[in-house]
Design an enzyme around this catalytic site. Sequence first.
Site, short mmCIF file in Angstrom:
data_model
loop_
_atom_site.label_atom_id
_atom_site.label_comp_id
_atom_site.label_asym_id
_atom_site.label_seq_id
_atom_site.Cartn_x
_atom_site.Cartn_y
_atom_site.Cartn_z
N ALA A 61 2.60 8.72 4.35
CA ALA A 61 2.68 8.68 5.81
C ALA A 61 4.12 8.90 6.28
CB ALA A 61 2.17 7.33 6.31
N GLY A 118 0.74 3.88 -1.75
CA GLY A 118 0.01 5.14 -1.84
C GLY A 118 -0.42 5.66 -0.48
N ASP A 119 -0.42 4.79 0.54
CA ASP A 119 -0.64 5.19 1.93
C ASP A 119 0.67 5.36 2.67
OD1 ASP A 119 -3.50 5.27 2.20
OD2 ASP A 119 -3.53 3.09 2.12
N VAL A 120 1.55 4.38 2.53
CA VAL A 120 2.74 4.29 3.38
C VAL A 120 3.75 5.37 3.06
CG1 VAL A 120 4.74 2.84 3.92
CG2 VAL A 120 2.43 1.85 3.90
N GLY A 174 0.82 -1.22 0.00
CA GLY A 174 0.00 0.00 0.00
C GLY A 174 0.84 1.25 0.00
#
Length: 389
Positions: free
Chosen positions: A179, A174-176, A172
Amino acid sequence: MNGPLDGIVVVDLTRALSGPYATMLLADLGADVIKVESPAGDSARGTGPFPSDDEDHHYGGYFQSVNRNKRSVVVDLRSPEGTAAVRRLAADADVLVENFRAGVMDRMSLSYESLRCDNPRLVYGALRGFGDPRTGTSPHVDRPAFDVVAQAMGGLMGITGPPYQPTKVGAGIGDVFPATLLAVGVLAALTDRARTGHGRFVDVAMYDAIVSLCERTVYQHSYTGAVPTGEGNDHPLLCPFGLYRTADGWVTVAAPRDHQWQALCTALGRPDLAEDPRYATNNARVAVRDKVRAVIEEWTTQRTSAQVVAAVAADVPCGPVNTAADLYADPHLRAREMLVDIEHPGSARTVTVAGQPIKFAGSGAAVHHRAPLLGEHTAEILGPGTSAG
């Protein structure tokens, strides 16, 4: 054991993956992260997998992995008591992080500006699909986003996989990755606060972060006018630099520098290629990439992946394509504390999560505590009998 962020208090209003990953990084580094959840809890709690003997299902592996080392309080943000509780927490905190859509915190009377009035030293971190108007208003500002949307819009899917067949990256990212950038921004703001005495508003858009990750496509288009597409498992500018078949699987080999190519040619039993002008330089090899692949695979397909790695990895960057089972079998990851065993409520056995790759000499593993039960620390943090809605 105390980490470098020992004494830093973080109010964590995030959910799902992106925000919790950012605050997990801070918790792993020693910050006291107070996860504020609704009475229903972070929706990620219901996502598996669950240990086979776990009948309680307080949370699954998804939640456990990115919420370790945190404390949980339950607060109903739809009530005045709940928003007042968050305001009290923020007044004494160093950092607040949230990943709601733009404007949600403002509508709950918890805007950055109002919280800053109570606590001028507060560092406020926001992680959204398309950013916050405070740092630049996007025409997409009101749209929701998930990992797959960020991967697609940021250009990552367009350069992954075979040509003209957009492919999602398995992790993931696109999240990690957004973040991780938010955690960097928060740490920069804390450093700035040490000089100025004032906090800052830190904003990362998932879309922006993936464009930054795909920096190569931006300059390629600017310099050449080309629209980069998927290169399969090759590199558009470096050769050899990719995935090669072996007798029992695949290995990666990267030898774009002349000395690496020479070492690889020696291992292949083809020292003549190191002097051949058609192959001698990286730019020449890029032009005949298919021929380079044929030469390499003529040798690798006669050997197992382990044999290939043993023959070249000392001088040429090379490694096998590992499965999850392979990761567990690699002694490097245990030695580096990248596979960490922690308890799981409701199960008699421990579970394993990915460790913290940021290491400090003289320090032990960054993962010490399991993820919290819903509201496990409400009384401890907000006080016995405290009502937060």
